[in-house]
Design an enzyme around this catalytic site. Structure first.
Site, PDB file in Angstrom:
ATOM      1  CD  GLU A 112      43.263  14.831  59.012  1.00 40.83           C
ATOM      2  OE1 GLU A 112      44.101  15.252  59.821  1.00 40.83           O
ATOM      3  OE2 GLU A 112      42.619  13.781  59.187  1.00 40.83           O
ATOM      4  CG  ASP A 146      47.071   8.988  56.037  1.00 47.37           C
ATOM      5  OD1 ASP A 146      45.869   9.028  56.324  1.00 47.37           O
ATOM      6  OD2 ASP A 146      47.971   8.922  56.907  1.00 47.37           O
TER       7      ASP A 146
END
Length: 507
Positions: A181, A16
């Site tokens: 997301e 991420d």
């Protein structure tokens, strides 16, 4: 002179990622989950070569993380520079949304400040608009909130001290963008842009949303897919623009037991205003990952990520993380080398087991194939004291020295978490090395994470292979890790082990 790079640019588990440019410097953060210190901060001058320079969070602000919490902890931080300070926003999905800041990214960061105590709000990203107002965008974790595939926008105090309203859902990806997301919010040419991954970690894609107004309506386009490349799930990252106007996108690829490794993609703004990431895939504007490409128009600054460690100061280097909030008594003073106390093994389901033991000192797998070697001088005080070299994941194994009934033994401790969440662990005793003052332990990791342990007395003599071999596995949301530890089967032990060095050799 132009130069070229190959993907992945970093074959290590930096999940991420988010990044910014500050002058000639590039800074990147990534998820750290339950491993501490948390939120690694990486630095680069050319976007291709990175080194680990700091961590944002020394420990998590909850006693829950004094024990091992696999897969929990810090998810998907975002990094921004505003008003002379660096800002990192992150979620602890069971606790809430937090922010840290600093004027010097290489120094200490502020203590985590909770912006919102709430379960299931994840992947926060701040945005300061041209009018001085500030905003926060985030996603949801279904497992905690019962909400999924939606992005919410909330007004925030400009000093990031508090949220100013209850928020509004500005995009619902339920029919078209499952598992939407990780939003990153930007502004370009008076338009607002949200870069957000969809489709899930292993097989997903990168989506971009576009609007003239923060609250929408938002148009969407999927701009990066695997296509004909071997790079599955290319998504979840950040966009950065160079002084010369070049745009680049950094993202991860989930590579199973190796974790989420990093790729760098060229990004071009097309005539219709939408970005193209990677190389063209089809006429719809989608791109696919490049494997080799001309590097950013910047001087090449070669540097390598830290792996090996001589522990010269009696402290671990920045590449190391514990499994939970660290305790000061895990490390004993004295150098050279690293002295680890035989702190208690964790009790999980009535079994003393490595899996839940917090004082494992671990680092990421650095390559597809590599070897690790360490030298241990044991100073055990009672039966049940042990120290060793560990390969850690939901399948794990450790080659250990242990004291049992006055004898010093070599053993192989291995275990796994089964599909029902139950723990199985075994200890195989291999050799009696009583009288051995120093032992050298090693593991050779080959393709698909197949590991072969070996050992020898001191740093000479023949290596002794250990059977059976070991098949490494990923952890909860993280790749496999390797490292060292000392432990005891008793609540109190005066024993310790000195690790002279830890050498990593990639193949």
């Amino acid at each position: 002179m132009p130069w070229y790079y190959k993907n992945p640019i970093l074959h290590a588990d930096y999940a991420d990622p988010d990044l910014i440019r500050s002058g000639a410097d590039f800074w990147m953060v990534s998820s750290s989950f339950n491993h501490l210190p948390g939120i690694p901060l990486l630095h680069s001058r050319d976007l291709v070569h990175w080194t680990l320079v700091n961590h944002v969070v020394p420990r998590l602000p909850s006693e829950n993380y004094d024990r091992v919490q696999p897969g929990k902890g810090i998810w998907a931080p975002s990094l921004r520079y505003h008003a002379g300070r660096y800002w990192v926003f992150f979620s602890i999905p069971d606790e809430g949304i937090y922010v840290c800041h600093t004027a010097n990214p290489l120094g200490s960061w502020s203590e985590p400040h909770c912006l919102k105590q709430v379960a299931g709000w994840i992947d926060p990203c701040p945005f300061w608009d041209d009018d001085g107002r500030a905003w926060l965008i985030h996603a949801f974790a279904w497992s905690r909130s019962g909400i999924k595939n939606k992005l919410q926008l909330i007004e925030m105090a400009p000093d990031a001290s508090r949220l100013l309203d209850q928020g509004k859902i500005i995009f619902d990806g339920t029919p078209s963008h499952p598992t939407l997301e990780g939003p990153k919010l930007y502004k370009r040419h008076n338009e607002y842009w949200i870069f957000a991954p969809a489709g899930g970690v292993k097989r997903g894609w990168q989506t971009v949303l576009r609007s003239r107004h923060l609250h929408g309506p938002w148009l969407s386009r999927d701009v990066l897919h695997q296509g004909e490349s071997p790079v599955n799930g290319p998504h979840q990252g950040g966009w950065v623009e160079l002084e010369n106007g070049e745009s680049w996108f950094l993202h991860f690829q989930d590579k199973g037991l190796y974790g989420r490794i990093l790729h760098l993609q060229p990004m071009h703004w097309q005539q219709d205003g939408w970005p193209l990431i990677g190389e063209p895939l089809d006429e719809t504007g989608k791109g696919q990952p490049v494997l080799n490409h001309r590097a950013p128009d910047l001087p090449c600054y070669p540097q390598e990520m830290q792996t090996s460690d001589a522990f010269l100061s009696g402290q671990p280097g920045k590449q190391w993380q514990w499994q939970a909030n660290p305790r000061s008594d895990w490390l004993l003073p004295g150098s050279p080398g690293l002295r680890l106390r035989c702190a208690p093994l964790a009790d999980k389901e009535g079994t003393l087991a490595l899996y839940a033991t917090p004082q494992l000192l671990l680092q990421k797998f650095p390559a597809v194939r590599f070897s690790v070697t360490t030298v241990i001088t044991p100073d055990f005080q009672q039966s049940g004291d042990e120290a060793g070299l560990v390969i850690y994941g939901e399948r794990y194994a450790a080659l250990i020295l242990c004291q049992q009934q006055g004898r010093l033994l070599v053993g192989l401790r291995h275990g796994w978490i089964n599909d029902r969440g139950g723990l199985t662990e075994q200890l195989l005793l291999i050799d009696d090395v009583s009288g051995c003052a120093v032992a050298e332990l090693a593991c050779d990791i080959g393709y698909d994470g197949i590991g072969h342990f070996r050992y020898r007395r001191a740093s000479h003599g023949d290596w002794q292979p250990v059977t059976p071999p070991f098949s490494a596995g990923a952890g909860k949301w993280v790749g496999a890790k390797t490292g060292i530890y000392a432990a005891s089967g008793h609540n109190h032990s005066a024993g310790h082990a000195r690790f002279t060095h830890f050498i990593v050799s990639s193949k």
